[in-house]
Design an enzyme around this catalytic site. Sequence first.
Site, short mmCIF file in Angstrom:
data_model
loop_
_atom_site.label_atom_id
_atom_site.label_comp_id
_atom_site.label_asym_id
_atom_site.label_seq_id
_atom_site.Cartn_x
_atom_site.Cartn_y
_atom_site.Cartn_z
N ASP A 99 0.83 -1.20 0.00
CA ASP A 99 0.00 0.00 0.00
C ASP A 99 0.87 1.25 0.00
O ASP A 99 1.97 1.25 0.54
CB ASP A 99 -0.88 0.05 1.27
CG ASP A 99 -1.97 -1.00 1.23
OD1 ASP A 99 -2.22 -1.55 0.14
OD2 ASP A 99 -2.57 -1.27 2.29
N ASP A 124 0.80 3.71 1.82
CA ASP A 124 0.61 4.45 3.07
C ASP A 124 1.71 4.05 4.06
O ASP A 124 2.62 3.31 3.72
CB ASP A 124 -0.79 4.18 3.65
CG ASP A 124 -0.97 2.70 4.01
OD1 ASP A 124 0.00 1.92 3.89
OD2 ASP A 124 -2.10 2.34 4.41
N ASP A 163 1.77 2.18 6.72
CA ASP A 163 1.88 0.75 7.01
C ASP A 163 2.55 -0.01 5.86
O ASP A 163 3.40 -0.85 6.07
CB ASP A 163 0.49 0.15 7.23
CG ASP A 163 0.20 -0.03 8.71
OD1 ASP A 163 1.01 0.50 9.52
OD2 ASP A 163 -0.81 -0.68 9.04
#
Length: 658
Positions: free
Chosen positions: A520, A522, A524
Amino acid sequence: MSEEQKETNSEEEYSASSITVLEGLEAVRKRPSMYIGDTGEKGLHHLVYEVVDNSIDEALAGYCNKIIVTINPDNSITVEDNGRGIPVDFHQKEGRSALEVVMTVLHAGGKFDKSSYKVSGGLHGVGVSCVNALSDMLKVTVRRQGKTYQQEYSKGKPLYAVKEIGTADTTGTTVTFKPDATIFTLTTRYKYSILANRIRELAYLNKGIEIILNDERTTDENGNEIEKKSERFYSEKGLEEFVNFINGNNEKLIPEPICISSNKGEIPVDVAIIYNNGYTEKVFSFVNNINTIEGGTHLTGFRRGLTRTLKAWGDANKKFDKLKDVTINSEDFREGLTAIVSVKVLEPQFEGQTKTKLGNNEADKAVADAVGEAMTNYLEEHPREANSIVDKIILAATARHAAQKARTAVQRKGVLHGNSLPGKLADCANKNPELCELFLVEGDSAGGSAKQGRNREYQAILPLRGKILNVEKAQWHKAFESEEIKNIYTALGVTIGTEEDSKALNISKLRYHKVIIMTDADVDGSHIATLILTFFFRYMRELIDGGHVYLATPPLYLCKKGKNEKYCWNEDQRLEFIRDNSDGREESVHVQRYKGLGEMNKEQLYDTTMNPENRTLKQVKIEDAIEADRIFTMLMGDEVEPRREFIEANATYANIDA
Ligand code: 0RA
């Protein structure tokens, strides 16, 4: 004779030998990579090192203690030193000034002074004349015997004979050059961080020399305004400080580094050693200030000397008696070992793929003897430290033994031998590794979309569950207990461990030549990408060095206005779409922000991130092993919240061209 040469002749009458000189430098311009490695970013920066090396030589000879390197606003470079100044007297045999010979004759650098170790005699040690040949403009100024002299060149050809331009109350040499953009076609922009890392290294390797790095530029590569920079690099204690720098925040087992310096034999040896409570070995070796990435005889000698004395001390003090069915082996002495080995060799022989492996046999004995003798004394005089180190070695041996058992168990099941592929792997149809790609995908749901959307012919998918083990903080063998990591080994078809070296990696059966980390976009996802990268860096370095590891780049937005649709990877692209497709009001455009891969349907995921026609893959490269090592230690160590953005945003700083 060509027009150009005639022009030069108008200033001064050139002897026949000067024509050979011009031919020599012409060869450099024709095949620059033969002389400086490449004409990309690396070669560009190499020019600076060639010039700085000359000043370092002058410092090592004892005549210079300050070097100033400046990146000028036009991306030219100035290197100034306070040495004796390059001799300017008339050179009978050559029929011109010594200065001109140094600046225009290949390999003429050490002509006048053979007594010191030429750092520039090593890797691509081609001297300042190469820099001259590859520069649009070069100007040298010499301050010597109360006078200032100057000569300028273009593409290596003198524009006029050496001339006196004034008086001088100091001595020294100043070289300013501007790399030729017709040679360095990729980039002529210098990166501060690359120069800073090398200069820092030089300052540590050559204690007592002050090196200043100035960046006079006020705009970055995008034309944005930036502040000027200046940094002073100076190391009073040399390798002792270097090894502390490399060790970073790792907790030391001994309060102070062990420092070894031997000037007795033909080969001066300098070593600094720390043991920490970590599990990785970080030993960096240098020959004549050149980082020998592939190691060589000096490194072999170091390991032998260290192992032999620690083993002897342990035996003499009955430390190993408590190990029953475990036998100590040489790997056990390397866990948590951080060290710098630096030697000076008069005529170094460099071997190996990247010519960074020392071949001189005499270096082995020189380092082994120096380390053996100094370590024997150290252990004798520091029983507490000796005990800490040997206890650590015993711990490593015990852990290795446990790991061996665990590995034999999994190998029996065929897990690390690729006999049975992991159940989660959606393999591709094609069996030619050169054509095949493996996507390591975060999460089962994104893994599902990837499996459906992929091109089954050559794209394989391995979904990984959540965060994989942080190997930076785990004992070596722990990795082989992790399901996700075992799956990576099996899917890739690489094996680990031989009789002699339990950590040796075999990638000859690698099943995919592209291994693509897809997470992803993002925080994380970045964390997971960093964990996987750390694993590759510590356990499968050959995969990175072979250029097999990539990062996928999923888009951040899908912008829509009527029938117009565009994926955007950054803020600029999003704003551009709004500008081009509306009255400028953000509300009039529909923007979908992708928070995760899972939000894209299988077509979108394939179109944007997996399809070779549209996707952007970032190849992971390690350009500066020392800096990369520090970054991984820092990112994955105790305190910092790790982020892929950090690596990406600081690609140069991290020297990971991700
Ligand atoms: C040979 C002889 C002497 C100085 C140098 C080389 C020299 C070269 C460079 C290159 C950059 N900076 C430098 N500084 C000095 C001096 C011999 C003498 O003075 O007796």
